[in-house]
Design an enzyme around this catalytic site. Structure first.
Site, PDB file in Angstrom:
ATOM      1  N   HIS A  18      10.057  13.667  32.376  1.00 50.60           N
ATOM      2  CA  HIS A  18      10.369  14.692  31.380  1.00 50.60           C
ATOM      3  C   HIS A  18      10.505  16.067  32.050  1.00 50.60           C
ATOM      4  CE1 HIS A  18       8.100  11.849  28.501  1.00 50.60           C
ATOM      5  NE2 HIS A  18       9.393  11.723  28.250  1.00 50.60           N
ATOM      6  N   LYS A  42       4.910   5.625  15.362  1.00 52.59           N
ATOM      7  CA  LYS A  42       3.640   5.653  16.094  1.00 52.59           C
ATOM      8  C   LYS A  42       2.600   6.336  15.214  1.00 52.59           C
ATOM      9  CE  LYS A  42       6.054   6.166  20.502  1.00 52.59           C
ATOM     10  NZ  LYS A  42       6.295   7.049  21.642  1.00 52.59           N
ATOM     11  N   ARG A  92      17.151   6.710  31.196  1.00 52.49           N
ATOM     12  CA  ARG A  92      16.692   5.935  32.349  1.00 52.49           C
ATOM     13  C   ARG A  92      17.569   4.717  32.598  1.00 52.49           C
ATOM     14  NH1 ARG A  92      10.916   4.728  30.179  1.00 52.49           N
ATOM     15  NH2 ARG A  92      12.279   4.582  28.382  1.00 52.49           N
ATOM     16  N   SER A 130       6.216   6.860  29.274  1.00 53.03           N
ATOM     17  CA  SER A 130       4.951   7.254  28.655  1.00 53.03           C
ATOM     18  C   SER A 130       4.105   6.042  28.309  1.00 53.03           C
ATOM     19  CB  SER A 130       5.211   8.100  27.403  1.00 53.03           C
ATOM     20  OG  SER A 130       5.794   9.324  27.753  1.00 53.03           O
TER      21      SER A 130
END
Length: 153
Positions: A18, A42, A92, A130
């Protein structure tokens, strides 16, 4: 006209990947607002949001053109409120692209002046996520190589 970008995410935690996207984004934008959002998928954060805000602010303390905000609304609305016409996102892999492309389309629909800008993650940071960091940390592993700040004890 000032080029302002929102870099949205749950950042649970904020990683070196990040950080790399934000720093590289400064070559494109005058100001970057790191928006820590509440992800409805979440329910519980692993790292306290106020602690994460402090750690990210400390990471970028030498940059007047990087801000951190917490938000609980649509990202397009956050951008509109801050006069941001860009969303900055890191990719990514192709799975990230598929996910981000759908979100970019909806954000453009919600706020027509909002353009999504994607930066490909630097190769040496592409494996960092993460969720992996949370898992390693949860079981006592050393995550210091993956985050740009020391975690509080």
């Amino acid at each position: 006209m000032k080029k302002i970008a929102i870099f949205p995410g749950s950042f649970d935690p904020f990683t070196k990947g990040h950080e790399d996207i934000v720093l590289r984004g400064l070559t494109l934008f005058d100001e970057i607002i790191i928006g820590i959002g509440h992800n409805s998928k979440k329910n519980i954060r692993y790292f306290d949001i106020d602690v994460m805000v402090g750690l990210i602010e400390e990471t970028f303390k030498d940059y007047d053109n990087i801000k951190v905000v917490v938000y609980n609304e649509l990202t397009a609305e956050l951008a509109r409120k801050h006069g941001a016409n860009y969303l900055l996102r890191g990719l990514r892999n192709t799975t990230d692209f598929e996910y981000e492309n759908s979100i970019a389309q909806v954000n453009k629909y919600l706020y027509e002046h909002l353009e999504s800008v994607f930066l490909i993650t630097s190769p040496e940071l592409a494996a960092i996520s993460s969720s992996i960091i949370r898992e390693v940390h949860k079981y006592g592993g050393d995550v210091s190589d993956f985050i740009p700040y020391p975690l509080p004890k």
